[in-house]
Motif scaffolding. Structure first.
Motif, PDB file in Angstrom:
ATOM      1  N   PHE A   1     -42.179   4.472   7.210  1.00  0.00           N
ATOM      2  CA  PHE A   1     -43.485   4.135   7.771  1.00  0.00           C
ATOM      3  C   PHE A   1     -43.943   2.799   7.192  1.00  0.00           C
ATOM      4  O   PHE A   1     -43.778   2.537   6.002  1.00  0.00           O
ATOM      5  N   LEU A   2     -44.485   1.959   8.032  1.00  0.00           N
ATOM      6  CA  LEU A   2     -45.047   0.671   7.601  1.00  0.00           C
ATOM      7  C   LEU A   2     -44.010  -0.312   7.078  1.00  0.00           C
ATOM      8  O   LEU A   2     -44.342  -1.278   6.398  1.00  0.00           O
ATOM      9  N   SER A   3     -42.730  -0.064   7.403  1.00  0.00           N
ATOM     10  CA  SER A   3     -41.710  -1.043   7.024  1.00  0.00           C
ATOM     11  C   SER A   3     -41.351  -1.942   8.196  1.00  0.00           C
ATOM     12  O   SER A   3     -40.633  -2.927   8.020  1.00  0.00           O
ATOM     13  N   LYS A   4     -41.843  -1.589   9.382  1.00  0.00           N
ATOM     14  CA  LYS A   4     -41.552  -2.378  10.580  1.00  0.00           C
ATOM     15  C   LYS A   4     -42.487  -1.902  11.692  1.00  0.00           C
ATOM     16  O   LYS A   4     -43.125  -0.857  11.543  1.00  0.00           O
ATOM     17  N   PRO A   5     -42.561  -2.625  12.799  1.00  0.00           N
ATOM     18  CA  PRO A   5     -43.434  -2.161  13.896  1.00  0.00           C
ATOM     19  C   PRO A   5     -42.950  -0.818  14.453  1.00  0.00           C
ATOM     20  O   PRO A   5     -41.784  -0.456  14.311  1.00  0.00           O
ATOM     21  N   ILE A   6     -43.869  -0.079  15.046  1.00  0.00           N
ATOM     22  CA  ILE A   6     -43.528   1.183  15.722  1.00  0.00           C
ATOM     23  C   ILE A   6     -43.835   0.996  17.201  1.00  0.00           C
ATOM     24  O   ILE A   6     -44.912   0.500  17.556  1.00  0.00           O
TER      25      ILE A   6
END
Lengths: 371, 371
Positions: free
Chosen positions: A183-188
């Motif tokens: 989570f929050l390491s790249k766009p979703i």
């Protein structure tokens, strides 16, 4: 690094930017002139309401969450969501689809079996969870209430993003993702997901908060056996304050989100995470087999990097852990269920920490290669 | 008081001794030379294990918890336990006994109705929850799986301890107590209880931890629909670390327990709480009706003290709140569901804070008595 601080490669809870801790330190006795610690504030007070609201808005901004998705702050971690997902989404259906790619998705399907006929779409168990099952083999039940997958397996170090081929296999079934450890390491891509959930303690803050981001049409269908506190609709209707939320943990997450926004947003995080992971995987791949990572290169995790020394030399692993600890590189043992070594390099791990680890590993290899 | 600090009469979260906050402040970036914040530690690490173990042992010492009781650290507050109680204790029974004495015990029985025929033993609703139903009227179903009561109603300010007459009415049915808002304010008689539970955010620390103290024979009976995370036996078997616990909140609770042990233990707390409550109730009773508390004097809470000005003069209440806030006496509004005023005087509220409030109230009365 601040005086005496170490680089901690824990799989979670995990390192936080020291700037956040310094801010928390300055505020802990008297937040923003209120005369109170955030720990002491009524959750219904104006100061805490402002903290809560800003935390959620900053998360929305970072991930560009569409307005038809609700952001819920819950408790109990991903493991509690393993029950929430079937309880909130099954409706009158008797089955749901689960993709099994490691320890956490295995726990998720086991929990679902309490509430429905959980249908295993595919599993990579026969590979010891070192890859993602070939999408052409995925057997999705179109009558299943949803499709559940784990985007990053913390223990096995397997990470993936849904490809068009995967989406074609899943079809019209709503997609639910456990993103606890990336989570929050790249766009979703929210156009592909109905529900995303994640514990905070990897990339977002301290343990004790779980984020659930759910499309509005996924709310309001909880089974009548659902504990009130696990009913997403009730949490949404009460702005995640049906009862007292974990206020201090929410406050720290808020500091983290604010920090990320000020440091280039999710794209900057993604680039930094890419660089950190590349340092380690490149080192493995050029080590002539001294260091190996068992995962299919296509699905190597940028968050959790498991590795072996000389294919699993336990004596060298022990030396490695002791010598690393002595130079401030901590918590590098693999999960007790799989052994080996593991470097978790979440957002809070600075590039410097990974470089220091890589330098240490290069020296360690030189010293022990001939043994 | 430390510079700029106020006296905060919130019903929870609530004031913490400033000594604890100062300790947390000193430790927040680097705990005990580990080079890590407690927020960053793996919950499986030796430093955190020591924090976790000491927290539980100190709680055991403070409350003299017998060895045949397990101490569980859970998440989700008392409201989550409203579901856990029937899910873990009903076994094959179809009914359970509930005593209704205010807003929280009402929520508890409503939640239980999801899982069983919840039998209302008695209710004080007709008095607006200003007393405890006369025990001679309690109608306990001896076939009920348990008897549930709320030891202190936070909103209504009603508190009681089980008398011999009450115990005779309850008979052999296992007794479960919600002690969320008077936990750690006095000794608990574990010979009379099978399960006691409480959120931390009143007397024990920050929001985000719930304590469940359960006799061993109460474990291992969860219904098959119980979410794994809500199964007390699973939490007990995993030392409350089935998944990542709310580590930082546990650490702060541990600091609080250590503080209480060093300051005279539970008896000292009880005496201080008695003195604080007496100051306010004595002031009401000698105010010629300017200040009134609606609760039967026998059951007045030592934790939450609701009161009215001139029988409920809303204009004077507004003036009171504004003038109190201006002199650092904060969060004195009654709960939105009942109105009026309320002073919550949990363990973290110093005697000085209550004295300052009493002085303010005396002055306010002098100023406005004739209006």
């Amino acid at each position: 690094m601040a005086s005496g601080r170490i680089f901690n490669f824990s799989a979670g809870p995990s390192m936080l930017p020291v700037e956040i801790l310094e801010q928390a330190q300055a505020d802990i006795i008297n937040w923003d002139g209120t005369g109170m610690s955030v720990m002491e504030m009524s959750h219904r007070s104006k100061p805490f309401e402002s903290i809560h609201k800003k935390c959620i808005q900053d998360l929305r901004d970072l991930l560009n969450i569409p307005p038809n998705f609700k952001v819920l702050l819950m408790q109990g971690g991903g493991s509690t969501q393993f029950a929430c997902v079937p309880l909130n989404l099954l409706k009158d259906k008797e089955t749901a689809n689960y993709l099994t790619t490691g320890a956490w998705s295995t726990k998720a399907i086991e929990e679902a079996r309490k509430y429905c006929r959980a249908h295993e779409v595919a599993t990579s168990k026969s590979t010891n969870f070192t890859t993602i099952p070939d999408p052409s083999t995925w057997n999705v039940d179109p009558n299943g209430a949803y499709f559940h997958y784990c985007a990053n397996e913390t223990i096995h170090g397997v990470e993936f993003t849904l490809t068009q081929e995967m989406l074609d296999r899943i079809g019209e079934v709503p997609i639910v993702a456990d993103m606890s450890s990336n989570f929050l390491s790249k766009p979703i891509d929210f156009s592909k997901h109905a529900v995303v959930y994640a514990g905070a303690q990897k990339n977002a803050g301290p343990a004790g908060v779980t984020f659930v981001i759910a499309r509005e049409d996924m709310l309001g269908h909880a089974k009548n056996i659902t504990p009130t506190m696990l009913d997403w609709k009730i949490q949404a209707d009460n702005d995640s304050m049906y009862n007292t939320p974990p206020c201090y943990a929410i406050y720290i997450c808020g500091l983290y989100f604010d920090y990320m926004k000020r440091h280039g947003g999710i794209e900057a995080v993604q680039e930094l995470d890419r660089q950190k992971a590349a340092i380690l995987y490149d080192l493995f791949d050029s080590s002539n087999g001294f260091y190996t990572n068992p995962v299919n290169p296509q699905y190597r995790s940028k968050m959790n990097v498991p590795f072996l020394i000389k294919g699993g030399n336990v004596d060298l692993e022990k030396k490695f852990l002791a010598e690393a600890e002595a130079v401030g590189l901590s918590t590098l043992a693999g999960h007790r269920s799989v052994g080996g070594l593991r470097a978790s390099i979440y957002n809070g791990m600075p590039l410097e920490g990974v470089r220091r680890l890589a330098d240490f590993m290069t020296e360690f290899k030189t010293k022990h290669e001939a043994e």
